[in-house]
Design an enzyme around this catalytic site. Structure first.
Site, PDB file in Angstrom:
ATOM      1  N   GLU A   2       0.818  -1.228   0.000  1.00  0.00           N
ATOM      2  CA  GLU A   2       0.000   0.000   0.000  1.00  0.00           C
ATOM      3  C   GLU A   2       0.850   1.276   0.000  1.00  0.00           C
ATOM      4  O   GLU A   2       0.436   2.293  -0.553  1.00  0.00           O
ATOM      5  CB  GLU A   2      -0.915   0.027   1.222  1.00  0.00           C
ATOM      6  CG  GLU A   2      -2.333  -0.419   0.987  1.00  0.00           C
ATOM      7  CD  GLU A   2      -3.038   0.192  -0.237  1.00  0.00           C
ATOM      8  OE1 GLU A   2      -3.041   1.431  -0.403  1.00  0.00           O
ATOM      9  OE2 GLU A   2      -3.579  -0.573  -1.040  1.00  0.00           O
ATOM     10  N   LYS A   5       9.018   6.688   4.783  1.00  0.00           N
ATOM     11  CA  LYS A   5       9.501   5.635   5.680  1.00  0.00           C
ATOM     12  C   LYS A   5      11.019   5.546   5.590  1.00  0.00           C
ATOM     13  O   LYS A   5      11.702   5.368   6.584  1.00  0.00           O
ATOM     14  CB  LYS A   5       8.873   4.292   5.348  1.00  0.00           C
ATOM     15  CG  LYS A   5       9.321   3.257   6.340  1.00  0.00           C
ATOM     16  CD  LYS A   5       8.540   2.015   6.197  1.00  0.00           C
ATOM     17  CE  LYS A   5       9.352   0.866   6.719  1.00  0.00           C
ATOM     18  NZ  LYS A   5      10.522   0.644   5.864  1.00  0.00           N
ATOM     19  N   HIS A  18       3.714   1.754  -1.576  1.00  0.00           N
ATOM     20  CA  HIS A  18       4.056   2.021  -2.985  1.00  0.00           C
ATOM     21  C   HIS A  18       2.823   2.510  -3.751  1.00  0.00           C
ATOM     22  O   HIS A  18       2.913   3.409  -4.594  1.00  0.00           O
ATOM     23  CB  HIS A  18       4.542   0.736  -3.672  1.00  0.00           C
ATOM     24  CG  HIS A  18       5.802   0.165  -3.107  1.00  0.00           C
ATOM     25  ND1 HIS A  18       5.861  -1.090  -2.535  1.00  0.00           N
ATOM     26  CD2 HIS A  18       7.056   0.676  -3.037  1.00  0.00           C
ATOM     27  CE1 HIS A  18       7.103  -1.328  -2.147  1.00  0.00           C
ATOM     28  NE2 HIS A  18       7.847  -0.284  -2.426  1.00  0.00           N
TER      29      HIS A  18
END
Ligand code: PAF
Length: 287
Positions: A35, A150, A37
């Site tokens: 999700e 992230k 990406h």
């Protein structure tokens, strides 16, 4: 969606799109899409007229003994997900095409930005990342490229490289996407056993607790880090690689928490190593 492995064909398609005045949005990945990406692809779809996804497990960013060979791969599934996100071109080069035997050129982002955190724990990692991202930019010719927050330090390194090399690419950082229980999405999460995964939720809890302490007025980084270290180390499988409070732009450690403070951590749960991060006071900026 066209799937292209040949570098020259890919570059020609992108140069033609640019010449025709089409805005190219680019999402570079190592595949095994999740999700996180997909959020980049959806944003890319809004920002570009030609949406390009690359899937390339880049050998130069893996160190000795890291998971290059076992890195999860599932092209058929990635292809389906890419089609669902209306990707126009999927670039899927072979390692021997990106790095032919006589390959000799690397991009190094020197200085404090890469000397710390992931750069210190994984020597050579950012040399591999910067090199492949620079090459992909030259091949894909994007107007805008999207990266997840992230990999906070990776985003900072790519921004530095893009500015230093005057690459005409807008770099966009997108918020971390989490599972409903808080675990940050990562292709490497598949390595976690059920028990390690349960223990890994301590990372999201630690981030939330850090935010709470900051909201309560605690400004001393040491006090926050001591509390969070205890929370994480209460998990028997956890081994902290680093746990730091840093300035969001310089990535240098901060003794006092302010609006630019970001908590960054890397923790092993058994063999798998997870990274996560989040702002402590200012939640408005995604990265
Ligand atoms: O974040 C990743 O998936 C990789 O580091 C990247 C940016 C695609 C370079 O290989």
């Amino acid at each position: 969606m066209d799937i292209i492995s040949d570098i020259t064909e890919m570059q020609n398609r992108c140069l033609a799109a640019r010449a025709a005045g089409r805005k190219i949005a680019f999402v570079p990945t190592m595949g095994f899409l999740h999700e996180g990406h997909l959020s980049l692809l959806r944003e890319g779809r809004k920002r570009g007229e030609l949406l390009v996804l690359s899937i390339f497990v880049n050998p130069t960013q893996f160190g000795q003994g890291e998971d290059l060979d076992s890195y999860p791969r599932d092209l058929a599934r990635d292809e389906r997900l890419a089609r669902d996100c209306a990707v126009d071109l999927l670039f899927y080069p072979a390692a021997a095409a990106i790095y032919p035997p006589d390959y000799a050129t690397f991009v190094n982002v020197d200085g404090p930005l890469t000397a710390t955190l992931e750069g210190a724990c994984r020597p050579g990692h950012f040399r591999g990342v910067a090199t492949v991202v620079a090459k992909l930019f030259v091949i894909v010719q994007p107007h805008v490229a999207l990266f997840g927050c992230k990999d906070f330090q990776q985003l900072a390194v790519v921004q530095r490289m893009t500015a230093d090399l005057n690459l005409p690419v807008e770099i966009v950082g997108m918020p971390i996407v989490r599972e409903t229980d808080g675990l940050a999405m990562s292709s490497r999460n598949v390595y976690l056993s059920a028990d390690e995964r349960r223990q890994a939720l301590s990372l999201a809890r630690a981030l939330a607790h850090g935010r709470q302490l900051a909201a309560d007025g605690v400004r001393e980084s040491g006090a926050v880090l001591t509390a969070l270290q205890a929370m994480i180390e209460a998990q028997p499988a956890a081994r902290i690689d680093y746990l730091r409070i840093c300035h969001r732009a310089t990535l240098q450690e901060q003794e006092r928490i302010d609006a630019d403070s970001v908590l960054l951590l890397a923790v092993f749960f058994g063999k798998p190593r997870l990274i996560d991060n989040g702002p402590l006071l200012d939640q408005a900026k995604p990265c």
